[in-house]
Design a protein around this motif. Structure first.
Motif, PDB file in Angstrom:
ATOM      1  N   UNK A  32      24.763  -4.579  24.605  1.00 35.24           N
ATOM      2  CA  UNK A  32      23.570  -5.229  24.056  1.00 35.24           C
ATOM      3  C   UNK A  32      23.839  -5.761  22.657  1.00 35.24           C
ATOM      4  N   UNK A  33      24.533  -4.973  21.850  1.00 32.71           N
ATOM      5  CA  UNK A  33      24.845  -5.413  20.490  1.00 32.71           C
ATOM      6  C   UNK A  33      25.775  -6.616  20.507  1.00 32.71           C
ATOM      7  N   UNK A  34      26.740  -6.613  21.413  1.00 30.06           N
ATOM      8  CA  UNK A  34      27.656  -7.743  21.540  1.00 30.06           C
ATOM      9  C   UNK A  34      26.895  -9.003  21.953  1.00 30.06           C
ATOM     10  N   UNK A  35      26.011  -8.872  22.944  1.00 30.41           N
ATOM     11  CA  UNK A  35      25.252 -10.036  23.420  1.00 30.41           C
ATOM     12  C   UNK A  35      24.397 -10.628  22.302  1.00 30.41           C
ATOM     13  N   UNK A  36      23.780  -9.752  21.509  1.00 26.70           N
ATOM     14  CA  UNK A  36      22.954 -10.239  20.399  1.00 26.70           C
ATOM     15  C   UNK A  36      23.801 -10.958  19.356  1.00 26.70           C
ATOM     16  N   UNK A  37      24.981 -10.401  19.060  1.00 20.06           N
ATOM     17  CA  UNK A  37      25.852 -11.022  18.062  1.00 20.06           C
ATOM     18  C   UNK A  37      26.349 -12.383  18.536  1.00 20.06           C
ATOM     19  N   UNK A  38      26.689 -12.490  19.809  1.00 18.56           N
ATOM     20  CA  UNK A  38      27.150 -13.765  20.358  1.00 18.56           C
ATOM     21  C   UNK A  38      26.084 -14.840  20.198  1.00 18.56           C
ATOM     22  N   UNK A  39      24.844 -14.451  20.479  1.00 16.53           N
ATOM     23  CA  UNK A  39      23.743 -15.412  20.372  1.00 16.53           C
ATOM     24  C   UNK A  39      23.416 -15.729  18.917  1.00 16.53           C
ATOM     25  N   UNK A  40      23.302 -14.697  18.086  1.00 16.63           N
ATOM     26  CA  UNK A  40      22.906 -14.888  16.693  1.00 16.63           C
ATOM     27  C   UNK A  40      23.897 -15.756  15.934  1.00 16.63           C
ATOM     28  N   UNK A  41      25.186 -15.490  16.126  1.00 13.68           N
ATOM     29  CA  UNK A  41      26.217 -16.204  15.369  1.00 13.68           C
ATOM     30  C   UNK A  41      26.765 -17.420  16.115  1.00 13.68           C
ATOM     31  N   UNK A  42      26.172 -17.729  17.262  1.00 16.88           N
ATOM     32  CA  UNK A  42      26.565 -18.894  18.066  1.00 16.88           C
ATOM     33  C   UNK A  42      28.085 -18.904  18.277  1.00 16.88           C
ATOM     34  N   UNK A  43      28.575 -17.764  18.729  1.00 15.99           N
ATOM     35  CA  UNK A  43      30.024 -17.586  18.833  1.00 15.99           C
ATOM     36  C   UNK A  43      30.658 -18.492  19.885  1.00 15.99           C
ATOM     37  N   UNK A  44      29.893 -18.871  20.891  1.00 13.30           N
ATOM     38  CA  UNK A  44      30.439 -19.750  21.924  1.00 13.30           C
ATOM     39  C   UNK A  44      30.802 -21.127  21.380  1.00 13.30           C
ATOM     40  N   UNK A  45      30.286 -21.451  20.180  1.00 12.21           N
ATOM     41  CA  UNK A  45      30.569 -22.750  19.576  1.00 12.21           C
ATOM     42  C   UNK A  45      31.674 -22.670  18.530  1.00 12.21           C
ATOM     43  N   UNK A  46      32.211 -21.477  18.294  1.00  6.62           N
ATOM     44  CA  UNK A  46      33.276 -21.281  17.307  1.00  6.62           C
ATOM     45  C   UNK A  46      34.609 -21.178  18.047  1.00  6.62           C
ATOM     46  N   UNK A  47      35.636 -21.876  17.604  1.00  8.61           N
ATOM     47  CA  UNK A  47      36.878 -21.963  18.381  1.00  8.61           C
ATOM     48  C   UNK A  47      37.495 -20.624  18.783  1.00  8.61           C
ATOM     49  N   UNK A  48      37.734 -19.726  17.826  1.00  9.46           N
ATOM     50  CA  UNK A  48      38.401 -18.455  18.174  1.00  9.46           C
ATOM     51  C   UNK A  48      37.529 -17.566  19.056  1.00  9.46           C
ATOM     52  N   UNK A  49      36.248 -17.349  18.722  1.00 11.39           N
ATOM     53  CA  UNK A  49      35.405 -16.568  19.619  1.00 11.39           C
ATOM     54  C   UNK A  49      35.268 -17.204  21.003  1.00 11.39           C
TER      55      UNK A  49
ATOM     56  N   UNK B  77      30.329 -10.906  12.622  1.00 14.00           N
ATOM     57  CA  UNK B  77      29.635 -10.476  13.837  1.00 14.00           C
ATOM     58  C   UNK B  77      30.182  -9.146  14.343  1.00 14.00           C
ATOM     59  N   UNK B  78      31.478  -8.927  14.198  1.00 16.70           N
ATOM     60  CA  UNK B  78      32.073  -7.674  14.656  1.00 16.70           C
ATOM     61  C   UNK B  78      31.597  -6.504  13.798  1.00 16.70           C
ATOM     62  N   UNK B  79      31.512  -6.713  12.485  1.00 22.33           N
ATOM     63  CA  UNK B  79      31.000  -5.667  11.597  1.00 22.33           C
ATOM     64  C   UNK B  79      29.533  -5.373  11.896  1.00 22.33           C
ATOM     65  N   UNK B  80      28.801  -6.379  12.303  1.00 18.81           N
ATOM     66  CA  UNK B  80      27.392  -6.192  12.650  1.00 18.81           C
ATOM     67  C   UNK B  80      27.257  -5.267  13.857  1.00 18.81           C
ATOM     68  N   UNK B  81      28.178  -5.397  14.801  1.00 22.87           N
ATOM     69  CA  UNK B  81      28.139  -4.590  16.022  1.00 22.87           C
ATOM     70  C   UNK B  81      28.554  -3.144  15.757  1.00 22.87           C
TER      71      UNK B  81
END
Length: 215
Positions: free
Chosen positions: A83-100, A39-43
């Motif tokens: 905006x790119x960060x918000x999209x990545x958070x949603x796309x990769x469901x980062x809120x459900x991953x422990x470290x993110x 997700x970070x590389x995507x941003x």
């Protein structure tokens, strides 16, 4: 004798630049935001390969890619960092991953504490005097080869050819090596140094440093 070439990005570079994304950032305060590299590389890389490849330059040292500079001339055609960060958070469901998820929770806490203290926090940069922006990544072993200077000079030529009034970049105030490099290339510090929520380097909070350049 070391041979360094600066050229425009080509589609065939995608895989190697993706690998460079990890290698060039190793050890830096922003090497990883939340521990999910894709997700970070995507941003910070893929968006530039997809949306503005004509502003992406590659440094080749002794025949192998050793760094890149990704930029954008026009903010109206390129989504902001938030905006790119918000999209990545949603796309990769980062809120459900422990470290993110831990990073996001720490960011919320930092924002709350900063609000209580009246402390500034980092945000997108927007100023019509310096609309263009850049990210530069060079592997440590390429230092001293002219790769970083070459990438910056190629970018300056693009800015001038495109008629850009100016360029900004965002780095960390604590990254004194980077600040000195950008100053040597003609950038000047601009504005305050607000807290960057969530990020820690060696256990300490870090702060954003905006820098600007005009042709």
């Amino acid at each position: 004798m070391t041979e360094t070439e600066i050229r425009l990005f080509a589609e065939a570079d995608r895989t190697e630049l993706r690998q460079l994304f990890r290698r060039a950032g190793a050890g830096a305060a922003t090497a990883s935001l939340w521990g999910h590299e894709e997700s970070e590389a995507e941003i910070y890389l893929r968006a530039y390969m997809d949306l503005e490849p004509e502003s992406l330059f590659v440094a080749v040292v002794d025949g192998a890619p050793a760094g890149y500079l990704a930029g954008s001339l026009d903010p109206s055609r390129f989504p902001s960092e938030s905006e790119r960060i918000a999209r990545a958070i949603k796309k990769h469901r980062l809120a459900l991953r422990p470290r993110p998820a831990a990073f996001l929770a720490r960011s919320v806490l930092d924002l709350g504490r900063a609000a209580l203290r009246g402390e500034l926090t980092a945000s997108d940069f927007s100023d019509e005097r310096w609309p263009a922006h850049l990210h530069i990544n060079v592997v440590p072993e390429a230092r001293g080869t002219g790769a970083s200077d070459g990438l910056m000079n190629a970018w300056f030529r693009r800015l001038r050819a495109g008629g850009s009034p100016g360029c900004h970049l965002l780095t960390l105030a604590e990254n004194t090596r980077a600040v000195r490099f950008f100053e040597r290339m003609g950038f000047t510090k601009y504005g305050a140094t607000p807290l960057v929520p969530g990020i820690r380097h060696e256990g300490r909070r870090v702060h954003q440093q905006a820098m600007v350049w005009s042709p």
